[in-house]
Design an enzyme around this catalytic site. Sequence first.
Site, PDB file in Angstrom:
ATOM      1  N   SER A  52      30.698  20.013 -25.897  1.00 36.94           N
ATOM      2  CA  SER A  52      31.447  19.690 -24.676  1.00 36.94           C
ATOM      3  C   SER A  52      32.579  20.676 -24.451  1.00 36.94           C
ATOM      4  O   SER A  52      33.048  21.317 -25.380  1.00 36.94           O
ATOM      5  CB  SER A  52      32.060  18.299 -24.774  1.00 36.94           C
ATOM      6  OG  SER A  52      31.134  17.374 -25.222  1.00 36.94           O
TER       7      SER A  52
HETATM    8  N1  SAH Z   1      30.470  16.498 -30.819  1.00 34.99           N
HETATM    9  C1  SAH Z   1      29.447  17.498 -30.793  1.00 34.99           C
HETATM   10  C2  SAH Z   1      28.668  17.430 -29.491  1.00 34.99           C
HETATM   11  C3  SAH Z   1      27.209  17.425 -29.718  1.00 34.99           C
HETATM   12  S1  SAH Z   1      26.219  17.032 -28.325  1.00 34.99           S
HETATM   13  C4  SAH Z   1      30.001  18.874 -31.062  1.00 34.99           C
HETATM   14  O1  SAH Z   1      31.228  19.025 -31.200  1.00 34.99           O
HETATM   15  O2  SAH Z   1      29.217  19.814 -31.192  1.00 34.99           O
HETATM   16  C5  SAH Z   1      25.708  15.382 -28.695  1.00 34.99           C
HETATM   17  C6  SAH Z   1      24.918  15.191 -29.936  1.00 34.99           C
HETATM   18  O3  SAH Z   1      24.535  13.813 -30.016  1.00 34.99           O
HETATM   19  C7  SAH Z   1      23.622  15.990 -30.024  1.00 34.99           C
HETATM   20  O4  SAH Z   1      23.665  16.806 -31.143  1.00 34.99           O
HETATM   21  C8  SAH Z   1      22.531  14.910 -30.148  1.00 34.99           C
HETATM   22  O5  SAH Z   1      21.473  15.280 -31.000  1.00 34.99           O
HETATM   23  C9  SAH Z   1      23.328  13.754 -30.725  1.00 34.99           C
HETATM   24  N2  SAH Z   1      22.739  12.426 -30.570  1.00 34.99           N
HETATM   25  C10 SAH Z   1      22.092  11.885 -29.494  1.00 34.99           C
HETATM   26  N3  SAH Z   1      21.686  10.628 -29.774  1.00 34.99           N
HETATM   27  C11 SAH Z   1      22.095  10.370 -31.046  1.00 34.99           C
HETATM   28  C12 SAH Z   1      21.950   9.249 -31.923  1.00 34.99           C
HETATM   29  N4  SAH Z   1      21.301   8.132 -31.566  1.00 34.99           N
HETATM   30  N5  SAH Z   1      22.478   9.336 -33.167  1.00 34.99           N
HETATM   31  C13 SAH Z   1      23.123  10.455 -33.583  1.00 34.99           C
HETATM   32  N6  SAH Z   1      23.264  11.548 -32.809  1.00 34.99           N
HETATM   33  C14 SAH Z   1      22.749  11.511 -31.560  1.00 34.99           C
END
Ligand code: SAH
Length: 266
Positions: A109
């Site tokens: 993000s």
């Molecule tokens: N906070 C992260 C943002 C990653 S984007 C950063 O700083 O990079 C959101 C992430 O949520 C993705 O990697 C995706 O795979 C994960 N995600 C989606 N559904 C999920 C679930 N049920 N459990 C764990 N992770 C999940």
Amino acid sequence: MKQRPSFPVKLDTDHQKKSHKNPASINWIESDRTGHTLNTVSLTATGLGLDSSVVRKNMVKRLVESGLEDNLVLTALETVERHKFLDTALANQAYEDTSLPIGFGQTISKPNVVARMLELLRQGKNLRITGKLGRVLEIGTGCGYQAALLSYIAKEVYSIERVKGLHEKARENLRPMRIANLHLLFGDGMIGYAAGAPYSGIIAAAGGDNIPQPWIDQLDEGGRIVAPMSVVKGTQSLVVIDKIKGEIRKSVLEQVNFVPLKAGIV
Ligand code: SAH
């Protein structure tokens, strides 16, 4: 007090291994809130690391101008090197206020949204009483950037990721930082992580049509959830959930654009 659980996955503390991801010199691009390039700063390697602190300071300055004001959050953003979580080809955009791809179809993000969510998390009732966030659960580790930020604002952080490749990438990114209060987990965050509960904060970087019940169950009294959610079909909003005297209070805030929350692991 409840004993802390043991974790399936912990960060290694590898003193020897150095990150070779960054080239010796990077042209940092600074941009304003509209994404327009302000100037390009060329920085060269100083010792083992790159002196990117100037560009980070400027990023934080822009966050303050846009209304963010929580000093602890701003200090974390000024400290954590966002470029270390990105592929080399994208490192020069690390301090622009933009979301960026992190592989496996996912995105990190933009700093403004990250800072806003962390500020909201810190405005829960627990914090107003104790002055500190205790245990926090992050759903969606991704590349590990926000997890690193969380380790500055909470006593203990559990971060869960459902994509194995990203979980491993985050471990690799975070290993040189040797963050003792951060625990990385591989699994489906939709069921939360009961072993670490109750949490004073739960923060999600992926949004579904509702807030999964296990998150609400695993939230401590006075705790707060900050997560994207599709309140109106086709749009996504930032939602804040507080548990006050066992009662659940929901607030719907501004529109956001996060990747979907998905069940199961891959
Ligand atoms: N906070 C992260 C943002 C990653 S984007 C950063 O700083 O990079 C959101 C992430 O949520 C993705 O990697 C995706 O795979 C994960 N995600 C989606 N559904 C999920 C679930 N049920 N459990 C764990 N992770 C999940």
